[in-house]
Enzyme design. Structure first.
Site, mmCIF file in Angstrom:
data_model
loop_
_atom_site.group_PDB
_atom_site.id
_atom_site.type_symbol
_atom_site.label_atom_id
_atom_site.label_comp_id
_atom_site.label_asym_id
_atom_site.label_seq_id
_atom_site.Cartn_x
_atom_site.Cartn_y
_atom_site.Cartn_z
ATOM 1 N N GLN A 44 44.459 50.995 47.086
ATOM 2 C CA GLN A 44 43.185 51.725 47.075
ATOM 3 C C GLN A 44 42.056 50.709 47.043
ATOM 4 O OE1 GLN A 44 41.239 54.508 46.644
ATOM 5 N NE2 GLN A 44 39.549 53.332 45.787
ATOM 6 N N THR A 45 41.017 50.940 47.833
ATOM 7 C CA THR A 45 39.845 50.079 47.695
ATOM 8 C C THR A 45 38.585 50.799 48.142
ATOM 9 O OG1 THR A 45 38.855 47.954 48.240
ATOM 10 C CG2 THR A 45 40.150 49.003 49.970
ATOM 11 N N ARG A 46 37.467 50.429 47.517
ATOM 12 C CA ARG A 46 36.154 50.866 47.994
ATOM 13 C C ARG A 46 35.354 49.641 48.390
ATOM 14 N NH1 ARG A 46 34.971 50.720 42.194
ATOM 15 N NH2 ARG A 46 32.973 49.691 41.922
ATOM 16 N N HIS A 87 38.980 40.904 50.467
ATOM 17 C CA HIS A 87 38.799 39.458 50.465
ATOM 18 C C HIS A 87 40.152 38.797 50.222
ATOM 19 C CE1 HIS A 87 34.533 39.903 50.825
ATOM 20 N NE2 HIS A 87 34.460 40.654 49.737
ATOM 21 N N HIS A 98 42.422 40.009 47.377
ATOM 22 C CA HIS A 98 43.127 41.280 47.607
ATOM 23 C C HIS A 98 44.251 41.092 48.615
ATOM 24 C CE1 HIS A 98 38.712 42.254 47.002
ATOM 25 N NE2 HIS A 98 39.274 42.594 45.856
ATOM 26 N N GLY A 137 44.723 46.618 40.148
ATOM 27 C CA GLY A 137 44.134 45.304 39.933
ATOM 28 C C GLY A 137 43.306 45.263 38.662
ATOM 29 N N ARG A 138 42.508 44.235 38.575
ATOM 30 C CA ARG A 138 41.614 44.082 37.443
ATOM 31 C C ARG A 138 40.489 45.108 37.551
ATOM 32 N NH1 ARG A 138 37.098 41.722 36.265
ATOM 33 N NH2 ARG A 138 36.857 40.602 34.308
ATOM 34 N N ASP A 139 40.187 45.799 36.462
ATOM 35 C CA ASP A 139 39.081 46.759 36.405
ATOM 36 C C ASP A 139 39.129 47.778 37.549
ATOM 37 O OD1 ASP A 139 36.899 47.885 35.143
ATOM 38 O OD2 ASP A 139 35.429 46.643 36.196
ATOM 39 N N HIS A 140 40.311 48.336 37.787
ATOM 40 C CA HIS A 140 40.497 49.318 38.853
ATOM 41 C C HIS A 140 39.552 50.510 38.641
ATOM 42 C CE1 HIS A 140 43.109 51.329 41.949
ATOM 43 N NE2 HIS A 140 42.451 52.348 41.457
ATOM 44 N N ALA A 141 38.838 50.872 39.696
ATOM 45 C CA ALA A 141 37.916 52.028 39.678
ATOM 46 C C ALA A 141 36.850 51.915 38.593
ATOM 47 C CB ALA A 141 38.675 53.352 39.537
#
Ligand code: ZN
Length: 386
Positions: free
Chosen positions: A193-195, A199, A202, A287-291
């Site tokens: 998932q990404t917004r 980079h 990721h 990942g770190r601090d997801h959402a």
């Protein structure tokens, strides 16, 4: 083994389908035109379509009070199945809503039907505190909640018409991604998932996951995001150039996730995982601090929250990664788990810093971002700003 049995079961066991089509659609449409209608915010339109397509299985409609309250307090539906976010329809006036109501888009076009089962009220502040961990109106998810009406309308939906997707070629429903996975013979699929743009950090995480699973679903969220996030149209261009140049074509599927961002951090991480299970993923990268947003959540809260559920009731395996970076001394991508060097050797940039660079036409270093990706982003942001 047939394709069907090779793919992971959806949440709750059955992929929900609330789409009315064929002959029935015409007559239901006729009926809908005569009904009182409720105009939906684009965010709720996205939810309506995701319920109908099975993305939110086992939900078959907007939540009633029993589901809503248990979701808020226990991150479970009334029947006990894990579900971390309320999927609700809020209205400021519920008086015309009895029996069956028509659901319309912001422009008044009829999109679906709602079998109104109950209308109830609930405190927005309580929802904010429990879901977002704050009642601060500066939090974008909380701000969005506070603009909504005080009545919640619960009931099953049916979808009659879909809005035009932002990226038609990437508009794949859960049934579509499942079919692709089966056709390609992927037994294990990791969802990402990404917004944000992808980079190198990721890319490294995705490829680390790809070393142990059959395929990657790169599933960028293309619904509403906050204004300073990079627009989806620019991001999608950057994903394409990255995949073309740096990923094996037959091991990645790019599709759009039409939901809106909620910025609910840990709870949204679990939500993102369960929804990707419905799309056919067996693994999900956290990942770190997801959402996350601002400093509302601890950097690894979104990973720890998964421990509050039994693995078998989630049914999708979270793959948790630490903050990753290029290390000049290692000469490689790494994380604190694999690199012994200090901060000076590590190439890290905040999202804000990267956006600043790109907006000024400068490219981040190649250790941070693939040059082709950086170029697409810089050009894209120039267009958007002008
Ligand atoms: Zn190092």
């Amino acid at each position: 083994m047939s394709g069907e049995t090779m793919t992971i079961a959806p949440h709750g066991g059955t992929l929900v389908n609330r789409v009315v089509d064929g002959e029935e659609r015409r007559s239901v449409f006729e009926r809908a035109r005569a009904l009182p209608s409720l105009a939906l915010h684009p965010r709720s339109v996205a939810d309506l379509e995701l319920i109908a397509s099975g993305g939110y299985s086992p939900l078959t409609g907007f939540m009633g009070q029993a589901d809503y309250q248990r979701v808020l307090h226990e991150m479970r539906l009334a029947d006990g199945r894990p579900w971390p976010l309320p999927i609700t329809l809020r209205a400021s006036d519920a008086t015309p809503l009895r029996g069956t109501a028509a659901l319309a888009g912001p422009d008044g076009t009829i999109l679906g039907l709602l079998e109104v089962r109950e209308v109830y009220t609930a405190s927005q502040r309580e929802e904010a505190q429990l879901v977002y961990g704050t009642t601060d109106a500066k939090h974008p998810g909380v701000a969005q909640l506070y603009t909504q009406g005080e009545f919640l309308v619960g009931g099953d939906i049916r979808l009659l018409a879909r809005t035009r997707p932002a990226f038609p070629e990437l508009a794949l429903d859960p049934a579509d991604t499942r079919r692709v996975f089966a056709e390609r013979g992927w037994r294990t699929v990791v969802g990402f998932q990404t917004r944000n743009p992808v980079h190198r950090a990721h890319e490294y995480i995705q490829k680390a996951a790809l070393e142990i699973v059959d395929g990657l679903l790169l599933h960028p969220l293309v619904g509403a995001t906050k204004d300073d996030d990079i627009p989806a149209v620019v991001r999608v261009r950057s994903y394409r150039v990255l995949l073309e140049r740096y990923y094996p074509r037959d091991r990645v599927l790019l599709a759009a996730f039409p939901a809106a961002m909620r910025y609910a951090g840990p709870r949204e991480a679990v939500f993102h995982a369960l929804v990707r299970k419905n799309y056919g993923c067996t693994h999900f990268i956290v990942g770190r601090d997801h959402a996350g947003v601002g400093s509302y959540y601890g950097p690894y809260d979104a990973q720890r929250i998964f421990q509050r559920f039994r693995p078998d009731e989630l049914g999708i395996q979270p793959l948790c990664f630490e903050h990753t970076f290029y290390c000049r001394r290692c000469g490689a991508m790494a994380s604190p788990k694999t690199c012994p060097h200090d901060g000076d050797a590590r190439v890290t940039l905040s999202g804000t810093k990267v956006r600043e660079l790109l907006r000024s036409g400068e490219l981040p270093p190649p250790e941070f971002s693939r040059p082709e990706v950086a170029r697409v982003l810089a050009d894209g942001l120039k267009e958007v700003v002008v």
